[in-house]
Design a protein around this motif. Structure first.
Motif, short mmCIF file in Angstrom:
data_model
loop_
_atom_site.label_atom_id
_atom_site.label_comp_id
_atom_site.label_asym_id
_atom_site.label_seq_id
_atom_site.Cartn_x
_atom_site.Cartn_y
_atom_site.Cartn_z
N PRO A 151 68.69 10.55 70.75
CA PRO A 151 69.50 10.93 70.02
C PRO A 151 69.37 10.80 68.53
CG PRO A 151 70.19 8.91 71.67
CD PRO A 151 68.67 9.06 71.61
N HIS A 202 78.13 13.90 70.35
CA HIS A 202 76.74 13.03 70.21
C HIS A 202 76.67 12.21 71.66
CE1 HIS A 202 75.03 13.98 66.33
NE2 HIS A 202 76.21 13.91 66.11
N VAL A 220 75.15 5.75 70.06
CA VAL A 220 75.14 6.97 68.96
C VAL A 220 75.78 6.46 67.77
CG1 VAL A 220 75.21 8.76 71.08
CG2 VAL A 220 77.47 7.77 70.03
N TYR A 256 71.13 18.72 73.91
CA TYR A 256 72.08 19.03 73.08
C TYR A 256 72.93 20.43 73.36
CZ TYR A 256 70.16 15.72 69.73
OH TYR A 256 69.86 14.49 69.03
#
Length: 209
Positions: free
Chosen positions: A12, A166, A140, A105
């Motif tokens: 991340p 996220h 995150v 993503y």
């Protein structure tokens, strides 16, 4: 046919991939072992130009599929110009992000179809996968807080997405990890940086000697 070694770093935003990549490069140089380090999107001029378009905070109107296709185009140019020729020579490459980023993503984060992303990845890479992927796992909120405090990096278009987005990206990585445990190894990126680097080196040395 690929002769060299390809290692990718994934995680991340704010997980410390760039710092780990730099440290790994320094380690191998100090030990007289040649490696090539590079990043996605980017790594060569055309791909770096595409990177600027993707990450520019002003490009808020970018469609999800446009974003994915830009990443895929950047990936192909990077591979054709730099990665594949180096692997063909038997060289070792350590790369900041690769195919798994698109799944995490654009697939899990944006909600695009993972099967279609896998097809595009396969098309762009001629089926190339890393020999090893180090997945730097981090909460995150911690990662985004690191970016906010950093004096060396401004938040880009993706950094500014919602916390929920996220979280979906991280879940995407964890799903890939569960599906390919032989290729992906999880590294606890919440540890001090020197411990993250040591753990990453230990995995590489155990796997490849």
């Amino acid at each position: 046919m690929k002769k060299g070694l390809l290692i990718s770093l994934e995680g991340p935003d704010g997980s410390g991939k760039s710092s780990v990549l730099e440290a790994l490069s320094n380690f191998f140089q100090e030990n007289k072992q040649e490696v090539i380090t590079t990043r996605e999107p980017g790594g060569v001029p055309i791909a770096e130009a595409i990177r600027q378009i993707i990450l520019d905070p002003k490009n808020t109107a970018m469609d999800e599929k446009t974003e994915l296709l830009l990443y895929i185009a950047s990936r192909r140019q990077h591979l054709a110009e730099r990665v594949l020729p180096a692997l063909d020579k038997g060289e070792t490459i350590i790369m900041d992000r690769f195919i798994d980023s698109s799944v995490a993503y654009q697939g899990f984060g944006r909600g695009l179809t993972v099967e279609e992303i896998n097809w595009l990845n396969h098309y762009a890479t001629d089926g190339l996968k890393p020999d090893l992927t180090l997945y730097l796992d981090l909460d995150v909120e911690v990662g985004l807080a690191r970016i906010a405090k950093s004096q060396h990096r401004e938040a880009d278009r993706l950094d500014r997405e919602s916390l929920d987005w996220h979280e979906r990206v991280r879940q995407g990585y964890l799903t890939i990890l569960a599906a390919e445990p032989d290729r992906l190894v999880k590294i606890d990126a919440s540890q001090p940086l020197d411990k993250v680097i040591a753990d990453s080196l230990a995995v590489i040395q155990e796997r490849f000697g």
